[in-house]
Design a protein around this motif. Structure first.
Motif, short mmCIF file in Angstrom:
data_model
loop_
_atom_site.label_atom_id
_atom_site.label_comp_id
_atom_site.label_asym_id
_atom_site.label_seq_id
_atom_site.Cartn_x
_atom_site.Cartn_y
_atom_site.Cartn_z
N HIS A 1 0.84 -1.20 0.00
CA HIS A 1 0.00 0.00 0.00
C HIS A 1 0.88 1.25 0.00
O HIS A 1 1.96 1.26 0.58
N ASP B 1 -4.85 4.89 -0.54
CA ASP B 1 -4.27 4.97 -1.89
C ASP B 1 -5.28 4.58 -2.97
O ASP B 1 -4.96 4.57 -4.16
N GLY B 2 -6.51 4.27 -2.59
CA GLY B 2 -7.57 3.96 -3.54
C GLY B 2 -7.63 2.50 -3.94
O GLY B 2 -8.30 2.16 -4.91
N THR B 3 -6.94 1.64 -3.20
CA THR B 3 -6.92 0.23 -3.57
C THR B 3 -7.42 -0.67 -2.44
O THR B 3 -7.39 -0.30 -1.27
N LYS C 1 -6.28 -4.60 -1.51
CA LYS C 1 -5.29 -5.62 -1.86
C LYS C 1 -5.66 -6.92 -1.19
O LYS C 1 -6.03 -6.95 -0.02
N ARG D 1 -3.78 -9.90 -5.59
CA ARG D 1 -4.54 -9.06 -6.52
C ARG D 1 -4.69 -7.66 -5.94
O ARG D 1 -4.74 -7.49 -4.73
N THR D 2 -4.77 -6.68 -6.82
CA THR D 2 -5.08 -5.31 -6.42
C THR D 2 -6.36 -4.90 -7.14
O THR D 2 -6.47 -5.05 -8.35
N LEU D 3 -7.30 -4.40 -6.38
CA LEU D 3 -8.54 -3.86 -6.93
C LEU D 3 -8.45 -2.35 -6.79
O LEU D 3 -8.19 -1.83 -5.70
N VAL D 4 -8.64 -1.64 -7.90
CA VAL D 4 -8.46 -0.21 -7.89
C VAL D 4 -9.80 0.50 -7.84
O VAL D 4 -10.70 0.22 -8.64
N GLY D 5 -9.92 1.40 -6.90
CA GLY D 5 -11.11 2.23 -6.77
C GLY D 5 -10.74 3.65 -7.16
O GLY D 5 -9.92 3.86 -8.06
N HIS D 6 -11.25 4.61 -6.45
CA HIS D 6 -10.91 6.01 -6.69
C HIS D 6 -9.76 6.43 -5.80
O HIS D 6 -9.62 5.96 -4.69
N THR D 7 -8.94 7.37 -6.29
CA THR D 7 -7.86 7.92 -5.46
C THR D 7 -8.16 9.35 -5.12
O THR D 7 -8.99 9.98 -5.71
#
Length: 171
Positions: free
Chosen positions: A128, A150-152, A154, A165-171
């Protein structure tokens, strides 16, 4: 009675008979679920208690605090069993389904798996790039998820600490 400041977290015992709450008043309180009666107050943190979790057999409570500690308490006696130094404000915690370990998430983005009996660090996966606000363990205990500023999200393998895996949301 009750808390004197904002309540920041809560957890329900697996048997559903009691609730634990975490507060800005630096305490945890245990409540009887059916009646709402306050059973006891756990005192020892030096700053906000931001989260809490209960082990599967309802005998231990883990608490995450802005004082930089993850503490483990005995439900029956209210005594502190472990005081684990996490080097930064601990934002959240979760207990494994088998009750053998607890995971903490802190404001440096650190995720740490701790042996719940002796307090030894088992794993400290890294990845992170911002505060880690929370964590949860999968029902089979094979992976956990952490949420970060950080918007993720993990996903981590709990036996190796490897990022799955990393799931990306909003930052």
């Amino acid at each position: 009675i009750g808390h004197t400041k904002a309540v920041l977290g809560c957890a329900v015992s697996p048997d559903g008979t009691w609730i634990v709450s975490a507060s800005r008043d630096n305490t945890l309180k245990i409540w009887e679920a059916v009646t709402g009666n306050e059973l006891c107050t756990l005192v020892g943190h030096k700053n906000w208690v931001q989260g809490c979790a209960v082990n599967p057999d309802s005998t231990k409570i883990a608490s995450a605090s802005a004082d930089g500690t993850l503490r483990v308490w005995d439900f029956h006696s209210g005594q502190e069993l472990l005081n684990l130094q996490c080097n930064g404000s601990v934002m959240g915690c979760s207990v494994s389904p088998d009750g053998r370990w607890v995971v903490s998430a802190n404001h440096w983005g650190k995720i740490i798996l701790w042996d719940l009996d002796i307090g030894q660090k088992l794993l400290s996966p890294e990845g992170h790039h911002g505060w880690a606000y929370g964590c949860a363990v999968s029902p089979n205990g094979k992976w956990l998820v952490s949420a970060s500023f950080d918007g993720t999200l993990k996903l981590w393998d709990t036996s190796t600490g490897r990022e799955l895996r990393t799931l990306v949301g909003h930052t």
